[in-house]
Design an enzyme around this catalytic site. Structure first.
Site, PDB file in Angstrom:
ATOM      1  N   PHE A  24       0.887  -1.164   0.000  1.00  0.00           N
ATOM      2  CA  PHE A  24       0.000   0.000   0.000  1.00  0.00           C
ATOM      3  C   PHE A  24       0.924   1.213   0.000  1.00  0.00           C
ATOM      4  O   PHE A  24       1.252   1.764   1.032  1.00  0.00           O
ATOM      5  CB  PHE A  24      -0.887  -0.056   1.254  1.00  0.00           C
ATOM      6  CG  PHE A  24      -2.166   0.755   1.143  1.00  0.00           C
ATOM      7  CD1 PHE A  24      -2.650   1.194  -0.079  1.00  0.00           C
ATOM      8  CD2 PHE A  24      -2.911   1.041   2.288  1.00  0.00           C
ATOM      9  CE1 PHE A  24      -3.828   1.921  -0.168  1.00  0.00           C
ATOM     10  CE2 PHE A  24      -4.099   1.763   2.209  1.00  0.00           C
ATOM     11  CZ  PHE A  24      -4.547   2.207   0.975  1.00  0.00           C
ATOM     12  N   HIS A  25       1.344   1.609  -1.202  1.00  0.00           N
ATOM     13  CA  HIS A  25       2.383   2.633  -1.305  1.00  0.00           C
ATOM     14  C   HIS A  25       1.794   4.023  -1.536  1.00  0.00           C
ATOM     15  O   HIS A  25       0.577   4.195  -1.591  1.00  0.00           O
ATOM     16  CB  HIS A  25       3.395   2.265  -2.390  1.00  0.00           C
ATOM     17  CG  HIS A  25       2.814   2.161  -3.766  1.00  0.00           C
ATOM     18  ND1 HIS A  25       2.885   3.178  -4.674  1.00  0.00           N
ATOM     19  CD2 HIS A  25       2.130   1.160  -4.378  1.00  0.00           C
ATOM     20  CE1 HIS A  25       2.273   2.799  -5.791  1.00  0.00           C
ATOM     21  NE2 HIS A  25       1.811   1.585  -5.632  1.00  0.00           N
ATOM     22  N   LEU A  26       2.703   4.990  -1.691  1.00  0.00           N
ATOM     23  CA  LEU A  26       2.290   6.396  -1.686  1.00  0.00           C
ATOM     24  C   LEU A  26       1.122   6.765  -2.604  1.00  0.00           C
ATOM     25  O   LEU A  26       0.187   7.445  -2.183  1.00  0.00           O
ATOM     26  CB  LEU A  26       3.516   7.281  -1.983  1.00  0.00           C
ATOM     27  CG  LEU A  26       3.317   8.790  -1.883  1.00  0.00           C
ATOM     28  CD1 LEU A  26       2.771   9.183  -0.538  1.00  0.00           C
ATOM     29  CD2 LEU A  26       4.635   9.503  -2.133  1.00  0.00           C
ATOM     30  N   VAL A  29      -2.212   5.178  -1.461  1.00  0.00           N
ATOM     31  CA  VAL A  29      -2.513   5.721  -0.128  1.00  0.00           C
ATOM     32  C   VAL A  29      -3.042   7.152  -0.261  1.00  0.00           C
ATOM     33  O   VAL A  29      -4.001   7.557   0.408  1.00  0.00           O
ATOM     34  CB  VAL A  29      -1.251   5.660   0.779  1.00  0.00           C
ATOM     35  CG1 VAL A  29      -1.372   6.620   1.948  1.00  0.00           C
ATOM     36  CG2 VAL A  29      -1.037   4.244   1.299  1.00  0.00           C
ATOM     37  N   ASP A  98      -3.340  -1.624  -9.388  1.00  0.00           N
ATOM     38  CA  ASP A  98      -1.933  -1.344  -9.108  1.00  0.00           C
ATOM     39  C   ASP A  98      -1.056  -2.435  -9.705  1.00  0.00           C
ATOM     40  O   ASP A  98      -0.839  -3.471  -9.100  1.00  0.00           O
ATOM     41  CB  ASP A  98      -1.711  -1.247  -7.593  1.00  0.00           C
ATOM     42  CG  ASP A  98      -0.385  -0.592  -7.274  1.00  0.00           C
ATOM     43  OD1 ASP A  98      -0.008   0.350  -7.988  1.00  0.00           O
ATOM     44  OD2 ASP A  98       0.285  -1.038  -6.329  1.00  0.00           O
TER      45      ASP A  98
END
Ligand code: PEP
Ligand code: MG
Length: 608
Positions: A24-26, A29, A98
């Site tokens: 759950f990256h930038l 998020v 993603d």
């Protein structure tokens, strides 16, 4: 709403599992936090004994959620139920979309000069002197105070995001905007922001999110610029290979306007925003130890092989020149041939259509050489609020006008994808529950309105209407007669429309003889068909199906043997280079793929 008021409300929760290998990256998020902030209720996430506020990217990132981790999303207060549903839906979409960034495969090389190997960011060939990045910082006087510089920077990022929304990398600006807002919120001075940025970026050092540290520096730089800091880099005015420890994402656009031929970075990863933007700009680039590279000397950067060749021999330069010519020729060939039909070696013409989700992707599909739309996923309109009849009609009409041949799918939600404004009871096996066409029973008004809008938008055009998740012939007959009743109710002639189904539920494979009598066309949805053949959820965090399994090809073979109506494929398999020749050999004549895969799919067909 304050904490005290929220106590009057019962907390609601959902378990969310990270299914993307990127964690759950930038970027996801930031989108999640941005939506969470639009609700006044409390929205927290709990993982590993730690509870954080999801309205701040920074705190949500601090959970360092990786693939397979499950966190509890808790909403409490006004409209908590709506918030939970919308956030759950967005989360599923973010995970689904993603894409994992794969390591780029290297080709063999035979150079005589001294070779330094690295990891490929973006493929290409550059032959030029190396040039080390050196920035000069100058501090000018500025009238602006810190708070104004901060809000100006946030505004700037917001504008960059909204102006480039159509661009697939625009999420980087939203991510930086959310990051800066959350880090800057309690800072009164630049020094405080610097400390905050330093502390927070230290926390991701060595984690899966390490590559996003350049974003922390980038946002700081943006604020400093408004406070009078000028960063000057003088690039050569002849072609050069840039050597640099790392670049900030915001520097790539500027770089693109210089004579840069290639880039070598020491400290980045193929997942960083800098790397993503280098690939998007088509700049040949590598990750390698820049300290081992001699400055200002002509070198070859060959990022097909993933190498920098220092002191190249005449023979090396000759080889690289030939490869460069080949690359240029291939690029212009692909580009020029994308509008040409694709025929196999035996001269059979194959239709290459596009899977699109809105008018933007339909326009890209046109630009990329698609010959029609094989799948319009109508879910795009059904987000946080229910679209009106007029909104739907306008959106469909705009897309229907882009091509002659259009297949539109009726709403395919339910199961894992909830809609905030419709009630689908909680199910223990959502992938086997109320999904796709089954919504005609649970939400007839919603589907009636959708069909009505599609009919109005189609006018006299022979649009193909496709039902998802059909599992029996009776279900298709009932759904089609539902559609006909809608047309009668509004006194519309729909004799020009065709009705077909997605083949994605295995039962259909055994009923094709009967389906042949009632449907006008089929489209194989290999994404869901594979999940149901193997009984492995397509978003499962650790279990993976093999879409190239002989079971999938046998299923397709059997479909093609039994069907007497046109069949296309619109699942991801249609764009898989390793599958195309086999699919064509089995008799498939129409492939529907994502817009960006069209030129490549056509080229693969030409060699099949
Ligand atoms: C499929 O299932 O293969 C398909 C194309 O539909 P979606 O991915 O939208 O479920
Ligand atoms: Mg499907």
């Amino acid at each position: 709403m304050g904490l005290f008021n929220n106590l009057f409300y019962k907390p609601l929760s959902a378990q969310l599992t990270i299914t993307s290998s990127n964690g759950f990256h930038l970027r996801p998020v930031a989108q999640f936090s941005s939506l969470a902030k639009s609700f006044s209720c409390q929205v927290t996430a709990t993982f590993d004994g730690k509870t954080v506020d999801t309205k701040s990217v920074n705190t949500l990132l601090s959970l360092s959620l990786e693939k397979g981790d499950t966190f509890t999303l808790i909403t409490q207060g006004k409209k908590a139920e709506e918030a939970l549903k919308e956030l759950h839906l967005l989360f599923e979409t973010l995970m689904h979309d993603d894409k994992e960034i794969q390591k780029i495969e290297k080709t063999d090389y035979h150079y005589e000069g001294s070779v330094i190997e690295g990891e490929i960011i973006s493929k290409g060939i550059a032959m030029a002197p190396t040039f080390t990045y050196r920035a000069e910082e100058k501090q000018h006087k500025s009238e602006m105070g810190f708070k104004d510089a901060l809000s100006k920077s946030i505004k700037e990022l917001e504008t960059l995001y909204s102006d480039n929304k159509e661009d697939e990398n625009a999420g980087i600006y939203l991510a930086q905007k959310e990051l800066l807002s959350s880090l800057g919120v309690n800072c009164q001075t630049l020094a405080e922001l610097e400390t905050q940025v330093e502390e927070e970026s230290k926390k991701i050092l060595g984690t899966q999110f390490d590559s996003k540290r350049s974003d922390y520096l980038d946002i700081l730089q943006r604020v400093k610029k408004h406070l009078g800091l000028e960063i000057k880099v003088i690039f050569p005015d002849t072609p050069f290979i840039l050597l640099c420890t790392d670049l900030l994402p915001s520097e790539i656009e500027h770089l693109h306007q210089t004579k840069v031929a290639g880039v070598i970075l020491k400290e980045t990863s193929i997942n960083s925003h800098t790397a993503i933007l280098l690939r998007a700009a088509g700049i040949c680039s590598l990750i390698a130890d820049t300290e081992r590279i001699i400055e200002n000397e002509t070198a070859i950067l060959d990022t097909h092989a993933g190498v920098l060749v220092q002191s190249p021999t005449a023979d090396d330069l000759q080889k690289a020149t030939e490869r460069l010519k080949k690359d240029d020729a291939q690029k212009s060939l692909n580009a020029s041939k994308r509008f040409k039909p694709a025929s196999t070696q035996k001269g059979k013409q194959i239709n290459v259509f596009a899977n699109v989700a809105d008018i933007h992707s339909a326009k890209i599909a046109k630009e990329e050489g698609a010959e029609g739309i094989g799948l319009l996923r109508s879910e795009f309109l059904f987000k946080s609020v229910k679209p009106s009849l007029e909104e739907q009609q306008k959106a469909y009409k705009e897309i229907f006008d882009t091509f002659d041949d259009i297949t539109v799918r009726t709403l395919d939600v339910g199961g894992d994808k909830a809609l905030p404004y419709i009630q689908i009871p909680q199910e223990s096996n959502p992938f086997l529950g109320i999904r796709g066409v089954r919504l005609f029973h649970t939400h007839p008004e919603l589907l009636e309105e959708q069909l009505y809008a599609m009919f109005l938008a189609a006018g006299n055009k022979p649009i193909k209407i496709m039902f998802p998740m059909v599992s029996s012939v009776e279900e298709f007959i009932q759904t089609k007669s539902f559609a006909q009743k809608v047309a009668q109710k509004y006194q519309l002639d729909i004799s020009n429309l065709l009705f077909g189904i997605m083949i994605e539920v295995p039962s259909v494979l055994f009923l094709l003889e009967s389906f042949n009598d009632v449907v006008d066309f089929y489209s194989i949805g290999t994404n869901d068909l594979t999940q149901y053949l193997f009984a492995i959820e397509r978003t499962h965090p650790s279990l993976k199906t093999n879409e190239l399994s002989p079971a999938v090809f046998s299923a397709i073979e059997s479909i093609l043997q039994k069907t007497t109506k046109p069949v296309s494929i619109c699942g991801e398999l249609a764009a898989n280079k390793a599958a195309i020749a086999k699919l064509l050999h089995l008799g498939i004549e129409t492939l529907s793929v994502s817009p960006k895969s069209i030129a490549q799919t056509k080229e693969t067909i030409r060699y099949a």
